[in-house]
Scaffold this motif. Structure first.
Motif, PDB file in Angstrom:
ATOM      1  N   PHE A 103       7.621   5.703  12.950  1.00  0.00           N
ATOM      2  CA  PHE A 103       6.710   4.807  13.483  1.00  0.00           C
ATOM      3  C   PHE A 103       7.220   3.624  13.993  1.00  0.00           C
ATOM      4  N   THR A 104       8.086   2.884  13.051  1.00  0.00           N
ATOM      5  CA  THR A 104       8.640   1.653  13.206  1.00  0.00           C
ATOM      6  C   THR A 104       9.667   1.955  14.333  1.00  0.00           C
ATOM      7  N   LEU A 105      10.531   2.929  14.222  1.00  0.00           N
ATOM      8  CA  LEU A 105      11.485   3.232  15.111  1.00  0.00           C
ATOM      9  C   LEU A 105      11.112   3.681  16.428  1.00  0.00           C
ATOM     10  N   ILE A 106       9.960   4.089  16.805  1.00  0.00           N
ATOM     11  CA  ILE A 106       9.465   4.297  17.913  1.00  0.00           C
ATOM     12  C   ILE A 106       8.805   2.905  18.635  1.00  0.00           C
ATOM     13  N   ILE A 107       8.269   2.058  17.752  1.00  0.00           N
ATOM     14  CA  ILE A 107       7.964   0.706  18.244  1.00  0.00           C
ATOM     15  C   ILE A 107       9.413  -0.106  18.799  1.00  0.00           C
ATOM     16  N   VAL A 108      10.336   0.043  18.005  1.00  0.00           N
ATOM     17  CA  VAL A 108      11.628  -0.884  18.411  1.00  0.00           C
ATOM     18  C   VAL A 108      12.173  -0.119  19.646  1.00  0.00           C
ATOM     19  N   LEU A 109      12.416   1.054  19.489  1.00  0.00           N
ATOM     20  CA  LEU A 109      12.958   1.868  20.717  1.00  0.00           C
ATOM     21  C   LEU A 109      12.039   1.736  22.121  1.00  0.00           C
ATOM     22  N   THR A 110      10.883   1.777  21.791  1.00  0.00           N
ATOM     23  CA  THR A 110       9.812   1.553  23.098  1.00  0.00           C
ATOM     24  C   THR A 110      10.165  -0.021  23.762  1.00  0.00           C
ATOM     25  N   SER A 111      10.089  -1.080  22.825  1.00  0.00           N
ATOM     26  CA  SER A 111       9.980  -2.256  23.062  1.00  0.00           C
ATOM     27  C   SER A 111      11.601  -2.792  23.819  1.00  0.00           C
ATOM     28  N   GLU A 158       5.878  15.677  -3.452  1.00  0.00           N
ATOM     29  CA  GLU A 158       6.842  15.772  -2.324  1.00  0.00           C
ATOM     30  C   GLU A 158       6.411  15.768  -0.987  1.00  0.00           C
ATOM     31  N   THR A 159       5.246  16.359  -0.843  1.00  0.00           N
ATOM     32  CA  THR A 159       4.635  16.431   0.581  1.00  0.00           C
ATOM     33  C   THR A 159       4.229  14.948   0.854  1.00  0.00           C
ATOM     34  N   ILE A 160       3.620  14.188  -0.277  1.00  0.00           N
ATOM     35  CA  ILE A 160       3.228  12.786   0.052  1.00  0.00           C
ATOM     36  C   ILE A 160       4.410  12.070   0.567  1.00  0.00           C
ATOM     37  N   LEU A 161       5.861  12.225  -0.288  1.00  0.00           N
ATOM     38  CA  LEU A 161       6.866  11.595   0.243  1.00  0.00           C
ATOM     39  C   LEU A 161       7.426  11.721   1.576  1.00  0.00           C
ATOM     40  N   PHE A 162       7.387  13.037   1.874  1.00  0.00           N
ATOM     41  CA  PHE A 162       7.665  13.680   3.263  1.00  0.00           C
ATOM     42  C   PHE A 162       6.912  13.020   4.265  1.00  0.00           C
ATOM     43  N   ILE A 163       5.599  13.108   4.316  1.00  0.00           N
ATOM     44  CA  ILE A 163       4.685  12.475   5.332  1.00  0.00           C
ATOM     45  C   ILE A 163       4.856  11.270   5.249  1.00  0.00           C
ATOM     46  N   LEU A 164       4.796  10.287   4.129  1.00  0.00           N
ATOM     47  CA  LEU A 164       4.832   8.826   4.630  1.00  0.00           C
ATOM     48  C   LEU A 164       5.939   8.185   4.807  1.00  0.00           C
ATOM     49  N   ALA A 165       7.074   8.794   4.157  1.00  0.00           N
ATOM     50  CA  ALA A 165       8.312   8.197   4.461  1.00  0.00           C
ATOM     51  C   ALA A 165       8.776   8.371   5.985  1.00  0.00           C
ATOM     52  N   ASN A 166       8.607   9.601   6.514  1.00  0.00           N
ATOM     53  CA  ASN A 166       8.764   9.846   8.010  1.00  0.00           C
ATOM     54  C   ASN A 166       7.834   9.182   8.841  1.00  0.00           C
ATOM     55  N   PHE A 167       6.725   8.860   8.254  1.00  0.00           N
ATOM     56  CA  PHE A 167       5.646   8.227   9.187  1.00  0.00           C
ATOM     57  C   PHE A 167       6.253   6.708   9.138  1.00  0.00           C
ATOM     58  N   ASN A 168       6.634   6.170   8.017  1.00  0.00           N
ATOM     59  CA  ASN A 168       7.306   4.686   8.033  1.00  0.00           C
ATOM     60  C   ASN A 168       8.392   4.632   8.997  1.00  0.00           C
ATOM     61  N   THR A 169       9.208   5.665   8.929  1.00  0.00           N
ATOM     62  CA  THR A 169      10.516   5.412   9.486  1.00  0.00           C
ATOM     63  C   THR A 169      10.453   5.535  10.972  1.00  0.00           C
ATOM     64  N   ILE A 218       0.857  -1.159  -0.015  1.00  0.00           N
ATOM     65  CA  ILE A 218       0.181  -0.045  -0.047  1.00  0.00           C
ATOM     66  C   ILE A 218       0.912   1.352   0.035  1.00  0.00           C
ATOM     67  N   SER A 219       1.951   1.385   0.867  1.00  0.00           N
ATOM     68  CA  SER A 219       2.567   2.537   1.021  1.00  0.00           C
ATOM     69  C   SER A 219       3.649   2.601  -0.403  1.00  0.00           C
ATOM     70  N   THR A 220       3.963   1.496  -1.023  1.00  0.00           N
ATOM     71  CA  THR A 220       4.445   1.711  -2.189  1.00  0.00           C
ATOM     72  C   THR A 220       3.599   2.195  -3.332  1.00  0.00           C
ATOM     73  N   GLY A 221       2.361   1.788  -3.275  1.00  0.00           N
ATOM     74  CA  GLY A 221       1.315   2.063  -4.436  1.00  0.00           C
ATOM     75  C   GLY A 221       1.140   3.558  -4.030  1.00  0.00           C
ATOM     76  N   ILE A 222       1.214   4.315  -3.088  1.00  0.00           N
ATOM     77  CA  ILE A 222       0.799   5.475  -2.721  1.00  0.00           C
ATOM     78  C   ILE A 222       2.046   6.364  -3.284  1.00  0.00           C
ATOM     79  N   PHE A 223       3.350   5.917  -3.059  1.00  0.00           N
ATOM     80  CA  PHE A 223       4.526   6.538  -3.779  1.00  0.00           C
ATOM     81  C   PHE A 223       4.393   6.436  -5.080  1.00  0.00           C
ATOM     82  N   TYR A 247      19.158  10.058   5.037  1.00  0.00           N
ATOM     83  CA  TYR A 247      18.014  10.947   4.899  1.00  0.00           C
ATOM     84  C   TYR A 247      17.672  12.112   6.131  1.00  0.00           C
ATOM     85  N   CYS A 248      18.522  12.116   7.109  1.00  0.00           N
ATOM     86  CA  CYS A 248      18.417  13.248   8.055  1.00  0.00           C
ATOM     87  C   CYS A 248      19.644  14.191   7.984  1.00  0.00           C
TER      88      CYS A 248
END
Length: 315
Positions: A210-218, A197-208, A155-160, A260-261
């Motif tokens: 969101f998953t990083l928060i799950i990892v760090l919290t765990s 570019e807005t779609i890229l910024f929002i979705l790429a940052n969400f994916n990065t 889905i994410s790739t489809g949006i990109f 990317y940062c």
């Protein structure tokens, strides 16, 4: 969409790769060929090892099996084209193959990021909620999580992909890298790029993140739980079960955040290409090595698998 369809067949990308270092083309080809062979053998070997050993039929190793599959696919999408442009003069790639390579690579990257997050959650439940592990990480729930991970990757790739295909493209564009990536394809567009570019910024940052928060919290909960253990043996065992995954996560997110940062003005194109090599080619080779070298169960399973032909011959 119609404008894009009319002229996308005329779009040509030129992958520069490492062409500014002509004396390194053959050595790099040999290095990347060896890396690719190790990647294919390592990841397929990991899948076979896990599938043929009943002792490894647990959620953790099931996730690892899927990680090896994704790494195999990711490397196979990127490395053959890299090897090709190292030995041929013609480094051009038309729009359709370029967008196809990007699409499959994107699915693999997004899926791997979320799979690593699921694996971190699995370790959290195993160490912090051991009595509930069988219930929380049931076969059905693991299957649902894996399905969700793959579906979101698509889905994410489809949006990109949609955000790129609504644009118009024309001309010949140079990609100062060895693969087709989002920003390079975007640069070939003659349309207004603000929405894309807005779609890229929002979705790429969400994916990065969101998953990083799950990892760090765990791992924050895991660290606190392990510190509360009175037994040194228990602490060592808990940390050892997380060591391989934590190493893989650190390398994966470390390179992503570096690429990317940091502002592009702070890093050279050579450094970007070198880090992209690690991100796209080397990590896929390292993951099976990390898990096989640091995990006693996997090492034992590999040893038994390698001994099978000898036992058949002697029998």
């Amino acid at each position: 969409m119609g404008n894009a369809d009319q002229n996308e067949s005329d779009v040509i990308f030129i992958l520069l790769g490492f062409s500014d270092y002509p004396e390194l083309q053959i050595p790099l080809f040999l290095v990347f060929l060896v890396i690719y062979i190790i990647t294919v053998v390592g990841n397929l070997g990991m899948i076979v090892t896990i599938r043929f050993n009943p002792k490894l039929h647990t959620p953790m190793y099931n996730f690892l099996c899927h990680l090896s599959f994704i790494d195999f696919c990711y490397s196979s999408v990127i490395t053959p084209k890299l090897l090709q442009i190292l030995v041929v003069e013609d480094r051009t790639i038309s729009f359709a193959p370029c967008i196809t390579q990007y699409s499959f690579a994107s699915i693999c990257v997004v899926t791997e990021a979320f799979l690593l997050a699921v694996m971190a959650y699995d370790r959290f439940v195993a160490i912090c909620r051991p009595l509930l592990y069988v219930v929380v990480m049931s076969q059905k729930r693991c299957a649902l999580m894996l399905t969700a991970v793959y579906i979101w990757g698509m889905i994410s790739t489809g949006i990109f992909l949609y955000s790129l295909l609504i644009l118009s493209f024309s001309g010949t564009k140079i990609i100062n890298n060895f693969l087709c990536e989002y920003s390079a394809i975007l640069s070939a567009s003659t349309s207004d790029k603000h929405v894309t570019e807005t779609i890229l910024f929002i979705l790429a940052n969400f994916n990065t993140f969101f998953t990083l928060i799950i990892v760090l919290t765990s791992y924050a909960f895991i660290f606190v739980t392990v510190l509360k253990m009175h037994s040194a043996t228990g602490r060592y065992k808990a940390f050892s079960t997380c060591a391989s995954h934590l190493t893989a996560v650190t390398i994966f997110y470390g390179i992503i955040l570096f690429l990317y940062c940091l502002p592009s003005s702070k890093i050279s194109w050579l450094l970007v290409r070198v880090n992209t090599v690690f991100y796209t080619v080397v990590i896929s080779m390292l993951n099976p090595l990390i898990y096989s070298l640091r995990n006693k169960d996997v090492k034992e399973a590999i040893r038994k698998l390698l001994e099978m032909p000898a036992r058949w011959c002697s029998g």
